[in-house]
Scaffold this active site. Structure first.
Site, PDB file in Angstrom:
ATOM      1  CE1 TYR A 127      -1.710  21.762  18.744  1.00 39.38           C
ATOM      2  CE2 TYR A 127      -0.634  20.448  17.064  1.00 39.38           C
ATOM      3  CZ  TYR A 127      -0.753  20.830  18.371  1.00 39.38           C
ATOM      4  OH  TYR A 127       0.069  20.292  19.318  1.00 39.38           O
ATOM      5  CE  LYS A 188      -3.747  30.384  33.010  1.00 42.74           C
ATOM      6  NZ  LYS A 188      -3.283  30.025  34.355  1.00 42.74           N
ATOM      7  CG  ASP A 245       0.721  18.191  21.627  1.00 46.36           C
ATOM      8  OD1 ASP A 245       0.840  16.987  21.366  1.00 46.36           O
ATOM      9  OD2 ASP A 245       1.628  19.028  21.451  1.00 46.36           O
TER      10      ASP A 245
HETATM   11 MG    MG Z   1       2.633  15.255  20.936  1.00 48.84          MG
END
Ligand code: MG
Ligand code: NAI
Length: 353
Positions: A127, A188, A245
């Protein structure tokens, strides 16, 4: 003068519908606040070439916190960056807190024992918006880069120890304060070894300060499976921005979908509270969508302001409306409108205790 100044940003589409609903509930609970309207989103982009114009930033700087609805973002528009993502970075709102709770009476619950809180890192990761349409020439000299085709685009996953530590600490602090017993760290690290290695090391450091709280870690792909198989296991969950998210949208479906998913974007000095859903253009202005996500976002805001008693009364009123099963919007198989649900919640707000 009112006790609080709250920036009021409905944004686009159903953001307007659901914030009108929130206002009904906040009025019913008699929050001593002045609500100052501002503009954000796609309409601003069309009007000013900026989805988050400077006068809106100034408005936020002059208020205690912000209620935000939703914005429309379109992919492949040059120069456009989601204003909510920009806000999170600009105000350093590093915590994105997303409670996932099954309300009794909700016909869409996977089971009634689901009650987890997801902490999503909110400023780093993919992001950050650092992207390259082609590999920068200087990078070509770095060993390993010869495997990257000429045609490749690059999006940078940026994770710092500091950013990791502060979101993980927020999760543990929440667990301690609310008597939660387990924190699940999602990553991960077997594939993205550097960045999720940083995240896991930060988790190990923070855990030392919270001996009474259990910690486990799980790969994100496995988690998406476990969330379906055994959702009631999860208590407090903490992860990086993009994983957060995705798993929080998945988790919301366990308790009724996006109409129930609230979130708080929280920093040390400011907070922006919003339903997790977007602007759902096809329902815009119809006052049909479920306002509970937005109402629960205002509950998180009240907690953050320290108005915990009012926050609890809103939570209880929502629980009562769900249990009654009368004021249900279309997503729950009902015919109630957005504002009907808000009025039902307002009607169940108990007297102050
Ligand atoms: Mg979303
Ligand atoms: P969306 O969340 O707007 O809607 C997806 C679907 O979920 C809707 O069509 C509807 O069926 C359902 N839904 C959403 N909210 C609901 C509610 N309150 N009650 C009942 N059903 C509800 O996501 P979508 O369609 O991917 O994106 C639409 C626009 O919103 C895009 O421009 C996107 O970029 C933007 N967006 C903005 C966000 C924000 O403002 N924070 C977050 C996510 C998307």
């Amino acid at each position: 003068m009112a006790k609080y100044k709250i920036a009021w940003l409905p944004g686009d589409g159903i953001g307007v519908d659901v914030l009108d609903a929130v206002k009904i509930v906040l009025d019913a609970i008699e929050l001593d606040a002045e609500y100052i309207p501002g503009e954000i989103g796609w309409e601003c982009w069309e009007k000013y070439g900026d989805a988050l114009p400077p006068h809106t930033v100034d408005l936020l700087k002059s208020t205690d916190c912000c209620m935000f609805g939703a914005i429309t973002s379109k992919p492949n528009v040059k120069g456009y960056r989601s204003p909510i993502v920009r806000l999170r970075q600009m105000f350093n709102l590093y915590i994105n807190m997303r409670p996932i709770k099954a309300f009794e009476g909700n016909p869409l619950n996977y089971n009634n024992n689901i009650d987890m809180v997801i902490f999503r890192e909110n400023t780093e990761d993919l992001y950050m918006g650092i992207e390259f349409e082609k590999v920068p020439d200087e990078w070509r000299k770095t060993p390993g880069m010869e495997r990257v085709p000429e045609s490749a685009g690059i999006s940078l996953r940026v994770i710092t120890p500091e950013g990791s530590e502060r979101i993980i600490r927020a999760a543990f602090e929440y667990a301690r304060k609310h008597g939660r017993k387990r924190v699940t760290v999602v990553h991960k690290a077997n594939v993205i070894r550097v960045t999720d290695g940083i995240f896991l090391e930060a988790a190990a450091r923070v855990k030392e300060d919270y001996p009474e709280i259990e910690m486990e870690d799980v790969n994100v792909d496995a988690l998406t499976m476990w969330l379906i198989k055994k959702p009631e296991w999860y208590d407090v969950v903490v992860t990086t921005n993009m994983f957060g998210d995705i798993i929080s949208d998945e988790a919301s479906q366990l308790v009724g979908g996006l109409g129930f998913a609230a979130s708080g974007n929280i920093g040390d000095k400011y907070g922006v509270f919003e339903p997790s859903h977007g602007s759902a253009p096809k329902y815009a202005g119809q006052y049909k969508v479920n306002p509970i996500a937005a109402i629960l976002a205002s509950k998180i805001m009240l907690d953050w302001l320290g108005e915990t008693e009012k926050a609890e009364r809103i939570q209880k009123a929502v629980a009562t409306v769900m249990k009654e099963g009368k004021a249900f919007t279309y997503d729950l198989g009902g015919t109630a409108g957005t504002l009907d649900v808000a009025r039902a919640v307002a009607g169940h707000i108990s007297a102050p205790v």
